[in-house]
Design an enzyme around this catalytic site. Structure first.
Site, PDB file in Angstrom:
ATOM      1  CB  THR A 180      -3.299  -0.470  -4.697  1.00  0.00           C
ATOM      2  OG1 THR A 180      -2.682   0.599  -4.477  1.00  0.00           O
ATOM      3  CG2 THR A 180      -4.259  -1.236  -3.818  1.00  0.00           C
ATOM      4  CG  ASP A 181       0.939   2.311  -2.777  1.00  0.00           C
ATOM      5  OD1 ASP A 181       0.144   2.079  -2.661  1.00  0.00           O
ATOM      6  OD2 ASP A 181       2.191   3.099  -2.443  1.00  0.00           O
ATOM      7  CD  GLU A 182      -4.112   5.054  -3.565  1.00  0.00           C
ATOM      8  OE1 GLU A 182      -4.705   4.949  -3.113  1.00  0.00           O
ATOM      9  OE2 GLU A 182      -3.683   5.135  -4.535  1.00  0.00           O
ATOM     10  CE  LYS A 235      -6.940  -3.537  -6.028  1.00  0.00           C
ATOM     11  NZ  LYS A 235      -6.767  -4.554  -7.266  1.00  0.00           N
ATOM     12  CE1 TYR A 272      -8.260   0.675  -6.548  1.00  0.00           C
ATOM     13  CE2 TYR A 272      -6.728   2.084  -5.203  1.00  0.00           C
ATOM     14  CZ  TYR A 272      -6.977   1.330  -6.389  1.00  0.00           C
ATOM     15  OH  TYR A 272      -5.421   0.412  -6.506  1.00  0.00           O
TER      16      TYR A 272
END
Ligand SMILES: NC(=O)c1ccc[n+]([C@@H]2O[C@H](COP(=O)([O-])OP(=O)(O)OC[C@H]3O[C@@H](n4cnc5c(N)ncnc54)[C@H](O)[C@@H]3O)[C@@H](O)[C@H]2O)c1
Length: 339
Positions: free
Chosen positions: A123-125, A151, A147
């Site tokens: 994810t870009d997060e 990741k 989260y």
């Protein structure tokens, strides 16, 4: 290609399985999924009888099972994850288990059995909030919640297994997805379904947080391209190229559902809420991908899908989701209905 898709009963995974079966007639897909609250066999009811598709219920942290399932695979694509930031704030253990240890278990099995390709869906997060510009694949990771931190852990492992053991790992980091079959705890399906039910839309903080929205079918096409044409050991950002403030998104959903803006209910901001994510997707564009679904039309199609599939989301909202929010905020907080 003999594909093992993990987490294929969730939102993006189920759309990806359908995409592969529709676009690659010679491919076979095994879907390994633990069926957590977010995994729903109904998401793939339409392909259940396809002889090229099979389902195995199980955990990616179970090494023996994983080895059994991926033994003859040409590639493993890992969608399995705990994926909701709000839940990671109150129950981080499960996030670390699946998103780090689960990835490690898959990598060990891929290494031992010499599976020729492993694609980790990220994810870009993991880049954290970016005030200006956009994140490149080589930028340092600055996750800000359990989260995104878990990741990022999975990403580091996938790249470390490439550097150390030449396990052929690739990573995709996409921006926020939306579309059919998304569990109604995430902002777009939550707001659409609340609006359809004339319930308030709980908007975090000042509503000025920015996300770059990507239609799930565009993401599936990009992942498929990376799977077949990407280079081992590489990371590919996948952005929708459509940045929107949450308040603008909320108003657009109300316009499409023909509901009044009085349904907007400002709520206290989420701790560590990243202000903006934006990725530079030039690398995946160079591989030959571009999003095909303009945001406005894709959002309208998504609203139509939820309008026509109330039988899919109503039991989720009145069951597991309501129970979870009642446990967190109390039965009489009202949050059980409007998380
Ligand atoms: N939704 C987004 O906007 C978005 C954006 C970028 C990246 N991603 C990433 O894409 C992937 C899929 O996201 P999603 O939104 O479809 O998630 P989701 O929560 O809808 O689905 C996750 C799936 O993984 C399964 N699962 C969870 N733990 C498991 C375990 N231990 N073993 C086997 N299966 C397990 C669940 O049952 C479910 O089917 C995730 O890795 C997520 O981090 C999502």
């Amino acid at each position: 290609m003999r594909l093992v898709v993990t987490g294929g009963a969730g939102f993006i995974g189920s759309n990806f399985v359908r995409h592969v079966l529709a676009t690659h007639p010679d491919d076979r897909v095994v879907n390994l999924d633990r069926l957590t609250y977010a995994g729903n066999p109904a998401n793939l009811a339409d392909v259940e009888r396809d002889a090229r598709y099979s389902f195995v219920k199980g955990d990616i942290c179970d090494g023996a099972l994983v080895r059994d399932v991926i033994r003859d695979a040409d590639a493993v694509v890992n969608f399995a994850a705990c994926s909701h930031v709000d839940r990671s704030l109150v129950e981080p253990d499960e996030f670390l288990r699946t998103d780090i240890f689960g990835v490690h278990t898959l990598l060990e099995a891929v290494r031992e059995l010499k599976v020729p390709r492993f694609v980790q869906i990220s994810t870009d997060e993991v880049y954290g909030s970016v005030e200006r510009g956009s994140s490149r694949e080589t930028d340092p990771l600055r996750p800000t919640n359990p989260y995104s931190a878990s990741k990022a852990g999975g990403d580091h492992l996938a790249l470390a297994y490439w550097s150390t053991y030449r396990v052929p790992s690739l990573i995709t980091r996409s921006s926020n997805n939306f579309g059919p079959y998304q569990y109604p705890e995430k902002v777009i399906p939550l707001f659409i379904t609340n609006a359809l039910e004339d319930r308030p839309l709980p908007l975090y903080g000042d509503g000025r947080n920015v996300r770059d929205w990507l239609y799930v079918l565009d993401n599936c096409a990009a992942i498929d391209l990376v799977l077949r044409k990407g280079k081992d050991g590489e990371v590919y950002n996948i952005g929708g190229g459509h940045e929107v403030e949450n308040i603008v998104l909320t108003r657009e959903i109300l316009r499409l559902t023909r509901k009044p803006e009085t349904l907007i209910q400002p709520v206290k901001d989420r701790p560590g809420h990243d202000r903006r994510y934006a990725v530079d997707s030039r690398k995946v564009h160079q591989l030959g991908w571009a999003p095909k679904h303009p945001f406005g039309r894709a959002l309208e199609a998504t609203v139509d899908w939820y309008r026509e599939h109330a039988a899919w989301w109503t039991p989720l909202k009145s069951g597991e989701l309501r129970t979870w929010y009642e446990q967190q905020y109390g039965a009489h907080s009202g949050r059980g209905e409007t998380p």
